[in-house]
Enzyme design. Structure first.
Site, mmCIF file in Angstrom:
data_model
loop_
_atom_site.group_PDB
_atom_site.id
_atom_site.type_symbol
_atom_site.label_atom_id
_atom_site.label_comp_id
_atom_site.label_asym_id
_atom_site.label_seq_id
_atom_site.Cartn_x
_atom_site.Cartn_y
_atom_site.Cartn_z
ATOM 1 N N GLU A 59 0.798 -1.230 0.000
ATOM 2 C CA GLU A 59 0.000 0.000 0.000
ATOM 3 C C GLU A 59 0.833 1.285 0.000
ATOM 4 O OE1 GLU A 59 -3.986 -1.700 2.245
ATOM 5 O OE2 GLU A 59 -2.678 -0.315 3.335
ATOM 6 N N GLU A 112 -5.703 -8.355 1.031
ATOM 7 C CA GLU A 112 -6.257 -7.980 2.336
ATOM 8 C C GLU A 112 -7.741 -7.671 2.196
ATOM 9 O OE1 GLU A 112 -4.373 -4.836 4.565
ATOM 10 O OE2 GLU A 112 -2.354 -5.609 4.189
#
Length: 468
Positions: free
Chosen positions: A171, A359
């Protein structure tokens, strides 16, 4: 859309199932066996940076309990385990001398996974930059391209015969945005003068990491992970619609498009033109990378309205609690279709070969009663999102896997230890592990037992238990 009842086999025999975690959030042992300081080791010691002044110095103590936790993964029948390596545990100062004790620890973790039939998926960078590198400018210093190349080389040389799947960054939008623009995460820097170079160098390091791994092990499967939120406008007003497009470009397009050779979305975010101050000859070509797969990480949607008070973006996010919708303890709306829409968005990119959900999960207040955790809300979340994942799998061939966040409760960055995402409850005082009902359900699902559709579950029942 309702899939009625569904089973694991509905996703196909080759669909990849797993669970995720990260080094800093779980390992503890922050200053033992030669480990150096990370930016988070320093950040958490600053007053009022972390909720309740919590820290990760022990967390779920994976460093001590790794065998116990991997045994639980095996018990639950989860075939793939995504976790990260700590840069400062392997190279304490970020560059220079290697800490053999750090490498030995990860050898033991990887070996124990493989001995138990669990495939390791390794993330090379999950936000814990060595503090010594931050003193030199961290991600805003272009030298990080060489620092990162050297770190990746050490890791891949060490584990190339054991690890098949690598993820370069976790991320990048979050660790550059929250850490170098908003100052909410380590290292706590603010402003465009920090964000723009950090952003650009992270984009470049996506390619540096990929190329380095492939040079050492051409057969490795290499990807990177991208946070994403489904963005909708607060109204059909033109200003709100344009604001939502700007936020979509910032949150969902900023890191994937340069890696695909599309450049930065400067057309809708003019402030990105400042990146020319940090571009060097050859950067446009260097940014391009043909990942074997990408990981996308989705939890929610965001509703966006126009705002004159936020320069450059001219947009504001309307919090879930203000919209009177069902939301998690993180104030993230539970909106299952979001994950379908993000899979749909990313699979449209021609350069994306394969997509894994690396995720997806939810934080709710959990309580151990009679050695059990009845986390109905999390179970509802996982089932409802999985229905949308199945819908996407039926429509989009590029989608090939799903990993739940997270294996255990852990340190949730600026939210400290309050937020609990785990399939396994951690009593931080005793380090006792308790498998939650959601974890037991995931185990049954992976055994191909039928899962009832959540369509008939009443949102009122859940909402009454979750609204903070």
């Amino acid at each position: 859309m309702s899939t009625n009842n569904f089973t694991r086999s509905d996703f196909g025999d080759d669909f990849i199932w797993g669970v995720s975690s990260s080094a800093l959030q779980t390992e503890g042992a922050h200053n033992v066996d030669g480990k150096g300081l990370s930016i988070w080791d320093v950040f958490v010691t600053q007053k009022n940076k972390i909720l309740n002044n919590d820290n990760h110095f022990e967390a779920s103590d994976f460093y001590t309990n790794y065998k116990k936790d991997i045994d639980l993964i095996k018990q639950l029948g989860i075939p793939n385990f995504r976790f990260s390596l700590s840069w400062s545990r392997i190279i304490p100062d970020g560059i220079g001398e290697i800490n053999q004790a750090g490498l030995n620890f990860y050898h033991k973790v990887i070996d124990y996974c493989l001995a138990n039939g669990i495939q390791p998926y390794i993330t090379l960078y999950h936000w814990d930059l060595p503090h010594e590198l931050e003193l030199k400018g961290g991600w805003s210093n272009r030298d990080i391209l060489e620092w990162f190349r050297d770190y990746v080389t050490v890791c891949v040389d060490a584990f190339k015969n054991k690890v098949k799947y690598w993820m370069v960054l976790n991320e990048p939008m979050v660790f550059t945005g929250a850490g170098y623009f908003l100052g909410l995460h380590a290292p706590g820097k603010k402003g465009f003068k920090n964000f723009i170079p950090a952003m650009h160098h992270a984009v470049l390091c996506q390619a540096v990491g990929y190329n380095t791994i492939k040079e050492i092990n051409p057969k490795a499967n290499v990807g990177s992970t991208f946070s994403c939120s489904y963005i909708t406008s607060y109204s059909l007003n033109d200003k709100d619609i344009l604001a939502s497009k700007r936020v979509d470009a910032l949150l969902n397009r900023l890191f994937i498009e340069p890696s695909l050779g599309m450049g930065y979305p400067e057309d809708i975010l003019p402030f990105l033109k400042k990146v020319k101050n940090y571009m060097m000859e050859g950067d446009k070509e260097l940014m391009k990378v043909e990942f074997d797969f990408i990981g996308i990480q989705n939890y929610t949607r965001e509703v966006v309205a126009f705002s004159i008070f936020t320069p450059h973006i001219n947009a504001r996010i309307i919090p879930a609690d203000k919209r009177k919708v069902f939301y998690t303890s993180m104030d993230w709306e539970v909106y299952p279709e979001a994950i379908y829409r993000m899979i749909e968005k990313f699979q449209k990119y021609e350069g994306v070969k394969k997509i894994l959900i690396t995720e997806n999960g939810a934080s709710f207040p959990d309580e151990v009663v009679n050695n059990a955790v009845k986390d109905h809300n999390r179970l509802h979340f996982i089932k409802s999102y999985l229905e949308q994942v199945l819908r996407a799998k039926q429509n989009f061939q590029k989608l090939q896997g799903y990993f739940i966040w997270s294996l255990t409760d852990n340190f949730e960055w600026s939210e400290g230890l309050k937020q609990r995402f785990g399939l396994i409850h951690i009593d931080y005082a005793t380090q006792k592990r308790t498998i939650k009902d959601s974890g037991k359900w995931y185990a049954e699902f992976l055994q191909n037992k039928e899962t009832k559709s959540i369509q008939n579950e009443t949102i009122e029942k859940i909402k009454g238990n979750t609204t903070p």
